[in-house]
Enzyme design. Structure first.
Site, PDB file in Angstrom:
ATOM      1  N   HIS A 106       9.464  27.668 -54.236  1.00  0.00           N
ATOM      2  CA  HIS A 106       8.732  26.960 -53.192  1.00  0.00           C
ATOM      3  C   HIS A 106       9.583  25.790 -52.696  1.00  0.00           C
ATOM      4  O   HIS A 106      10.500  25.336 -53.401  1.00  0.00           O
ATOM      5  CB  HIS A 106       7.400  26.446 -53.733  1.00  0.00           C
ATOM      6  CG  HIS A 106       6.388  27.522 -53.958  1.00  0.00           C
ATOM      7  ND1 HIS A 106       5.047  27.274 -54.162  1.00  0.00           N
ATOM      8  CD2 HIS A 106       6.522  28.871 -54.014  1.00  0.00           C
ATOM      9  CE1 HIS A 106       4.398  28.420 -54.328  1.00  0.00           C
ATOM     10  NE2 HIS A 106       5.275  29.401 -54.247  1.00  0.00           N
TER      11      HIS A 106
ATOM     12  N   GLU B 294       9.076  22.628 -52.470  1.00  0.00           N
ATOM     13  CA  GLU B 294       9.084  21.446 -53.336  1.00  0.00           C
ATOM     14  C   GLU B 294      10.022  21.640 -54.532  1.00  0.00           C
ATOM     15  O   GLU B 294      10.797  20.744 -54.888  1.00  0.00           O
ATOM     16  CB  GLU B 294       7.675  21.145 -53.859  1.00  0.00           C
ATOM     17  CG  GLU B 294       6.642  20.874 -52.782  1.00  0.00           C
ATOM     18  CD  GLU B 294       5.849  22.118 -52.389  1.00  0.00           C
ATOM     19  OE1 GLU B 294       6.500  23.157 -52.104  1.00  0.00           O
ATOM     20  OE2 GLU B 294       4.615  22.063 -52.366  1.00  0.00           O
TER      21      GLU B 294
ATOM     22  N   CYS C  12       0.935  23.364 -54.358  1.00  0.00           N
ATOM     23  CA  CYS C  12       0.104  24.232 -55.188  1.00  0.00           C
ATOM     24  C   CYS C  12       0.120  23.714 -56.620  1.00  0.00           C
ATOM     25  O   CYS C  12       0.763  22.710 -56.929  1.00  0.00           O
ATOM     26  CB  CYS C  12       0.627  25.657 -55.125  1.00  0.00           C
ATOM     27  SG  CYS C  12       2.253  25.850 -55.894  1.00  0.00           S
TER      28      CYS C  12
END
Length: 292
Positions: free
Chosen positions: A57, A59, A87
């Site tokens: 992801h 991040e 998430c």
């Protein structure tokens, strides 16, 4: 003098640039940057498809770069800017990295772990606390995601339509027989299959064809069955304009069916001869009552 909000917006736009890069490569458009002492030390964009990595992801990618830059897995005094609410996985990584501050744009009502679905960030039982600023440039980033997923759905729908309409063309006779079998199995009618491409025509042409004996030997009602079946089978994959044209065709075909229905027969009027016995019976009954 630049305000803190303006600085946050400037860095968040750097994250948006990463999100655009992800979209250009077929990924979900999410981007992130890590800032330390007013300098970007980590950049990330969704890479799950390109890297075949479920953890890639935006991040996580940005945190990995920042860790390498600082040569430390602790990213204290760093701020993470991301275009979408993290998430659960990314929220956990942010806490483990000891990020001081999180700034995110659009909330994620399906998987957000900063309060939308879960509250991983700043859970009362966890020892590390993160300063969170939410919904900065939320509308812009939300629109970016919405447009991406709308385009993806349209592409999938179009692919399904093309796959459905691509019949085998080895022989015209075999194609016609296969098509007849498919329709007769699904529709309770002896109708032949409409000409190829009929349902791509305008509403008037569709209605007139389905009302003919050539296409619908049992009459327009049989043609309506075919039209309804086609709409139910392919309607979800049709463009809105085409769906509207088919609904218009249904209306026109209904009008044709209504015109062909015979008017209900009116009960025949009884003749004077038929009425006479009833009158005589009533008079006889009256006389008997008088005698009694």
């Amino acid at each position: 003098m630049t305000s803190a909000n303006e600085t946050d917006e400037a860095y968040l736009r750097k994250a948006i640039a990463e999100a655009n890069g992800a979209e250009a490569n077929g990924e979900v458009p999410v981007g992130a940057v890590v800032v330390h002492q007013n300098k970007i030390i980590g950049r990330g964009q969704n890479r799950v498809l390109r890297d075949n990595d479920p953890t890639a992801h935006a991040e996580i990618v940005a945190l990995r770069q920042a860790g390498l830059y600082l040569r430390n897995y602790r990213l204290e005094d760093c701020t993470l800017y991301v275009t979408l609410e993290p998430c659960a996985m990314c929220a956990g990584a942010i806490l483990h990295a000891r990020i001081a501050r999180l700034v995110y744009a659009a909330p994620d009502p399906k998987a957000g772990a900063c309060g939308s679905v879960l509250s991983v960030m700043n859970h009362p039982q966890l020892n590390h606390k993160v300063e969170v600023t939410a919904n900065l440039l939320a509308e812009e980033c939300g629109t970016l995601l919405t447009a991406f997923f709308r385009k993806r759905r349209q592409e999938k729908s179009q692919a399904r339509i093309l796959q459905t309409e691509a019949a085998p063309r080895d022989a015209a006779k075999e194609t016609l027989m296969a098509t007849k079998k498919k329709w007769s199995a699904k529709v309770n009618t002896d109708s032949t299959h409409p000409d190829e491409g009929l349902f791509k025509k305008n509403a008037s042409a569709i209605a007139k064809a389905l009302a003919t004996k050539k296409v619908s030997p049992k009459g327009p009602a049989s043609g309506m069955q075919m039209l309804n079946f086609y709409i139910n089978r392919a309607g979800k994959n049709l463009a809105q304009e085409r769906h509207a044209e088919l609904e218009k065709a249904k209306t026109l075909l209904s009008e044709i069916i209504a015109k062909e229905k015979p008017e209900p027969a009116k009960p025949a009027k009884k003749s004077a001869a038929e009425k006479a016995p009833k009158k005589a019976t009533k008079k006889a009954a009256a006389k008997k009552s008088i005698k009694k």
